[in-house]
Design an enzyme around this catalytic site. Structure first.
Site, PDB file in Angstrom:
ATOM      1  CG  HIS A   2      -1.851   1.186   1.196  1.00 42.28           C
ATOM      2  ND1 HIS A   2      -3.099   1.104   0.623  1.00 42.28           N
ATOM      3  CD2 HIS A   2      -1.699   2.462   1.605  1.00 42.28           C
ATOM      4  CE1 HIS A   2      -3.682   2.284   0.698  1.00 42.28           C
ATOM      5  NE2 HIS A   2      -2.853   3.131   1.289  1.00 42.28           N
ATOM      6  CG  ASP A   5     -11.893   2.318   5.021  1.00 40.86           C
ATOM      7  OD1 ASP A   5     -11.485   3.178   5.813  1.00 40.86           O
ATOM      8  OD2 ASP A   5     -11.585   2.322   3.812  1.00 40.86           O
ATOM      9  CB  SER A  40      -8.640   3.909   6.719  1.00 37.08           C
ATOM     10  OG  SER A  40      -8.866   3.874   5.344  1.00 37.08           O
ATOM     11  CE  LYS A  68      -8.828   0.901   2.797  1.00 37.72           C
ATOM     12  NZ  LYS A  68      -8.976   2.195   2.174  1.00 37.72           N
TER      13      LYS A  68
END
Ligand code: URA
Length: 458
Positions: free
Chosen positions: A83, A162, A184, A188
């Site tokens: 990410h 989220d 958040s 995920k």
């Protein structure tokens, strides 16, 4: 639950308990709490922060608010997720995912559309005509099984709490809260279920967090949350004051990523180094190998063209043309190009990432409001980089646009390229890795607690 009490306790910086947080997140997911109370709670967290225990409860409750996948169980020992907290010109995923997939890892990359001014990976991929990103979790998993990687929009089935909270944060000035960002992102990531998680945290004018101190706090918190959930987790902190690579804009960035995969030696050196580092760290985490072995593997799949072939294979499986020439030829190009010229002679000292992002958005490459239509061909191509010598009148960038009226933006772009008489002696901020070498420092403080900073309270 008594929501006003819950909000007041958060505002007072009290410990909240797992049960109360779980109950609140369940109500958010079911829609039984109104936006006003969700917004009030989010603002209380933004101002007062949360303890580590409460961020962990929040992350876990958000992860459990929808469907969860078990990627690590499906492909033992080879799953990686990554990410990035968002940067200008950040096409890292488009380069590193095919590299690690070509090296044998499995990666299901779920990404978002652009937030604010920075382009989301999904927007970049959608610049390729025919390429589908709305895969759904099952189709994406099946593609990962056959090809090693898939690019998809964030599934609405995963961590639905989220999605609601983010939509409210977006319009209530509560996006830039460290505990909320961490919960958040990690909810995920944990819902996708990869065994290893690599976090690319940007610090600087073009990033979600602007200071290195905040970036370290966010990175350490996310690494801690990942490890507590049993995932190998590491973070890289990289400066984001200057765009990454040369292209900012969707089709332009896809082209730059494909070019970089095709010829690593010709790629922008920062882009090459950053993607190479992330890919090697991913292999280290997933395969538990040395940094030398990981770097050699990355080099091999990149130089032999295996990574490029993997990228074309992934794109073709999702509907894009199935060979490189056709893929490159299908990318939209803007009808207007406006050269931006150096206003003085000297050395390029920096290129203001946030200003470039704003200009790219005004050209049509980003959104000002959710749902705004994006022009996939629009953007900025930097033709000079930091440290480069330029003479007055030399081209330093080119604006790509579908509108002749946008020539007016060249003056603003000139302001984004800072030129000094002497070559800058400032050292570029270091890239920092968190979570691979040794334990994290113990953390007792409340994350993101602005009140504590003001009053000196711990
Ligand atoms: N990206 C996310 O997914 N969540 C945030 O809160 C910020 C960036």
């Amino acid at each position: 639950m008594n929501l006003p009490d819950f909000i007041a306790d958060t505002r007072e910086g009290k410990s909240l308990s797992g049960e109360r947080i779980q109950e609140f997140v369940a109500a958010v997911t079911l829609g039984t709490v109104p936006d006003s109370q969700v917004a009030a709670w989010l603002m209380a967290v933004t101002l007062r922060g949360l303890s580590y225990a409460d961020v962990r409860h929040l992350t876990e409750a958000m992860r459990a608010s929808g469907r969860t996948l078990d990627l690590a169980g499906a492909f033992p020992g080879t799953t990686l997720d990554k990410h990035s907290t968002g940067g200008v010109g950040d096409k890292t995923t488009l380069v590193m995912a095919p590299v690690v997939a070509a090296a044998g890892l499995h990666m299901l990359k779920m990404s978002g559309r652009s937030l604010g001014y920075t382009g989301g990976t999904v927007d970049k991929l959608e610049a390729v005509p025919g390429l589908r990103v709305e895969l759904g979790a099952d189709e994406a998993l099946s593609q990962v099984r056959h090809i090693g990687a898939a690019f998809s929009t964030q599934s609405t089935e995963l961590a639905p709490a989220d999605a609601r909270m983010y939509a409210i944060r977006d319009v209530t000035a509560t996006v830039r809260s460290i505990p909320l960002i961490a919960a958040s992102i990690m909810s995920k990531k944990l819902a996708i279920g990869a065994g290893c998680i690599l976090l690319d945290v940007k610090a600087g004018a073009g990033g979600l967090v602007t200071t290195r101190k905040d970036a370290v706090e966010l990175a350490e918190l996310m690494v801690r949350l990942g490890r507590a959930a049993g995932r190998q987790t590491a973070a890289v902190i990289t400066p984001m004051n200057t765009p990454l690579g040369r292209a900012v804009g969707n089709a332009l960035e896809v082209r730059e990523a494909l070019d970089a995969l095709q010829d690593p030696d010709a790629a922008d050196s920062n882009l090459r180094a950053h993607c190479g580092l992330l890919a090697a760290l991913g292999l280290r985490l997933a395969l538990q190998c040395s940094s030398e072995v990981a770097a050699a593997k990355v080099d091999e799949v990149w130089r032999t063209g295996a990574a490029l072939r993997k990228m074309v294979q992934i794109a073709a499986a999702q509907g894009a043309p199935d060979n490189l020439d056709a893929l490159l030829g299908s990318l939209p190009v803007a009808p207007y190009r406006f050269p931006v010229r150096a206003t003085s002679s000297g050395f390029v000292r920096s290129i203001d990432a946030s200003l470039v992002a704003r200009i790219a958005s005004e050209l049509g490459a980003g959104r000002f409001r959710p749902g705004d239509r994006i022009d996939p061909a629009a953007g900025v191509l930097l033709t000079a980089g930091p440290g480069q010598r330029v003479e007055r009148g030399d081209e330093v960038a080119v604006l790509h646009s579908s509108s002749a009226a946008h020539s007016i933006l060249t003056a603003r772009m000139q302001a984004a390229v800072k030129i000094g008489v002497e070559r800058s002696s400032e050292r570029a901020p270091r890239t920092m890795i968190i979570g691979l070498e040794g334990p994290l420092p113990p953390s007792h403080h409340r994350y993101g607690d602005r009140c504590a900073e003001r009053t000196g309270r711990q």
